[in-house]
Design a protein around this motif. Sequence first.
Motif, PDB file in Angstrom:
ATOM      1  N   ASN A 377       0.858  -1.179   0.000  1.00  0.00           N
ATOM      2  CA  ASN A 377       0.000   0.000   0.000  1.00  0.00           C
ATOM      3  C   ASN A 377       0.896   1.232   0.000  1.00  0.00           C
ATOM      4  O   ASN A 377       1.575   1.492   0.997  1.00  0.00           O
ATOM      5  N   GLY A 378       0.916   1.948  -1.085  1.00  0.00           N
ATOM      6  CA  GLY A 378       1.691   3.180  -1.130  1.00  0.00           C
ATOM      7  C   GLY A 378       3.073   2.991  -1.748  1.00  0.00           C
ATOM      8  O   GLY A 378       3.608   1.880  -1.843  1.00  0.00           O
ATOM      9  N   VAL A 379       3.628   4.123  -2.156  1.00  0.00           N
ATOM     10  CA  VAL A 379       4.900   4.143  -2.872  1.00  0.00           C
ATOM     11  C   VAL A 379       6.042   3.614  -2.008  1.00  0.00           C
ATOM     12  O   VAL A 379       6.898   2.855  -2.469  1.00  0.00           O
ATOM     13  N   GLU A 380       6.073   3.999  -0.739  1.00  0.00           N
ATOM     14  CA  GLU A 380       7.192   3.640   0.128  1.00  0.00           C
ATOM     15  C   GLU A 380       7.310   2.125   0.305  1.00  0.00           C
ATOM     16  O   GLU A 380       8.412   1.572   0.298  1.00  0.00           O
ATOM     17  N   GLU A 381       6.168   1.443   0.433  1.00  0.00           N
ATOM     18  CA  GLU A 381       6.209  -0.016   0.579  1.00  0.00           C
ATOM     19  C   GLU A 381       6.689  -0.679  -0.716  1.00  0.00           C
ATOM     20  O   GLU A 381       7.450  -1.649  -0.689  1.00  0.00           O
ATOM     21  N   VAL A 382       6.228  -0.157  -1.860  1.00  0.00           N
ATOM     22  CA  VAL A 382       6.682  -0.693  -3.153  1.00  0.00           C
ATOM     23  C   VAL A 382       8.191  -0.484  -3.301  1.00  0.00           C
ATOM     24  O   VAL A 382       8.936  -1.387  -3.691  1.00  0.00           O
ATOM     25  N   ARG A 383       8.630   0.715  -2.962  1.00  0.00           N
ATOM     26  CA  ARG A 383      10.057   1.052  -3.055  1.00  0.00           C
ATOM     27  C   ARG A 383      10.893   0.087  -2.222  1.00  0.00           C
ATOM     28  O   ARG A 383      11.918  -0.445  -2.673  1.00  0.00           O
ATOM     29  N   LYS A 384      10.473  -0.164  -0.997  1.00  0.00           N
ATOM     30  CA  LYS A 384      11.219  -1.039  -0.090  1.00  0.00           C
ATOM     31  C   LYS A 384      11.262  -2.470  -0.620  1.00  0.00           C
ATOM     32  O   LYS A 384      12.301  -3.136  -0.599  1.00  0.00           O
ATOM     33  N   ALA A 385      10.125  -2.958  -1.127  1.00  0.00           N
ATOM     34  CA  ALA A 385      10.060  -4.333  -1.639  1.00  0.00           C
ATOM     35  C   ALA A 385      10.972  -4.508  -2.858  1.00  0.00           C
ATOM     36  O   ALA A 385      11.700  -5.506  -2.971  1.00  0.00           O
ATOM     37  N   VAL A 386      10.930  -3.538  -3.772  1.00  0.00           N
ATOM     38  CA  VAL A 386      11.743  -3.637  -4.990  1.00  0.00           C
ATOM     39  C   VAL A 386      13.226  -3.599  -4.647  1.00  0.00           C
ATOM     40  O   VAL A 386      14.031  -4.382  -5.177  1.00  0.00           O
TER      41      VAL A 386
END
Length: 510
Positions: A377-386
Amino acid sequence: MRALIVDDEPMQIQGLLKHIRWEALGYRTPLTARSGMEALKVLQENKVDVLITDVAMPGMTGIELLARIQADYPQQQSMQTVIISGFDEFEFVQEAIQLGAKAYVLKPVKTEELEQKLEALRTAAEKKKRLEQETALLREKVTESREVLLERFIKDLTGGWIHSDELLDSWRRLLDLPAGEWQATLFLFDCDSLHLHHSHDAKEQILLGEGLQNAVKLGLDGFSGAYIGTAGAGETAVLVLEAVPEVRARLEKQLSFIQEVLHEQYNASVTVGVSREACSWTEIPLLYKEVRHIIADARLAAYGQIAYCDRHLLNEYHDFRLREEYIPEIVRLLELGENSKAFGMGLLSELARKLKRNQDTDTETNIRMWQRLIDCNGVEEVRKAVLEYLAHYTQHKQKEQTTQQHHLIQQVRQHLAAHLQENLTVKQLAGLYHLNSSYLSVLFKKETGQTISEYVQETRMNKAKELLRDPGIKVYEVAEQVGFQTAAYFTFLFKKTTGTTPQEYRDYYY
């Protein structure tokens, strides 16, 4: 400078003629006209630099005069205009500015103000004229000098500034370059001292740069497919197009000659980088980056080398780009927040597909990362996962590369041990494994803690000790079997290494 004053009031014209210091400002005595039509006749017969015109005039206003000049008098297009207007006529001034007027003054005209405007216009005109003269000289020089064209072409091509087929085609016509796609190789000559000692002497930098380029031109004189120019500070680049193997081999023989000339003339060493072969002109900016990486890597072993591109060095360079260019750009795109989840999924999909192609797939990790990305949920979580998956991917590739390097060096060590009688050079050894010699030297030292020569010497001494324990083998025969041409040199080196002569070593054990 020549000015034209246009005003329907004779007193206004006489006042400007009398009170403005025309000669001191660099102007001849102005021409005059009392109407727009009269001004057009003057402009038809005279070249005018500055037009000073009132806005409100009967018959033809100053605005209409400007419009007519712009439409019908192309020879006066460089003319600059000063508008004179009353306070309540400012809307006309806006229109005049749209038609190219450069300045305006309000009535009653203040002498100092108009003089400032005239001086500024003269300065601007002089600068423009000087620029036009310099441009004309440059155009003439560029047209006449092929070397100037080549300098610009090589710099633009290696720097990635040639970005379209149309632009390249114009260069083809200008330099008579081969048509169609190119088989291209890039040779980069880089003066070591300019980079390693960080010279602060501008004269030294200029002399070395010019000296290097002159040496390259001299060495490669007669090679029609070689295009020589400057890529960066202290660098001379040679683009070789459509070279058959015989021509390329002959060209490569000149590289040592160029290095020798620089050493003799300037006491300077030059490292030469030779690229892989590219099949398209669009690859040449990447060739330049790859060769710069090769040169930097070669200097870790020694200066003044000739470094060739190979697969292992390219893998290292691409890893470097992943860390220094791609990942920061990926982070930037993720932080923009636009379709971040779709972007992340696309990236993970590509990496997972690449691992699968290489039979390195980690299905469980991939599934976990996919699930996590879907739940983000949200850009920060996507950023961390990638970024976590990128870290996993990079770690996996580094481990794979380390394993490959370990196996490679083991093969090299086994080959050296099996061929102690042969005096192989590092270049010959590297050629057996399709490697760059400087890269092999650095890799061997990193893996074993020894240089190749140190390892060979230690292996020879160990083999010699083993053979000396057999009294049936004479000392000179031991020397021959471990690769020494004379027993005397073998004895000298053995004593230097072990503290005893070969015979003393044998007597100690037997």
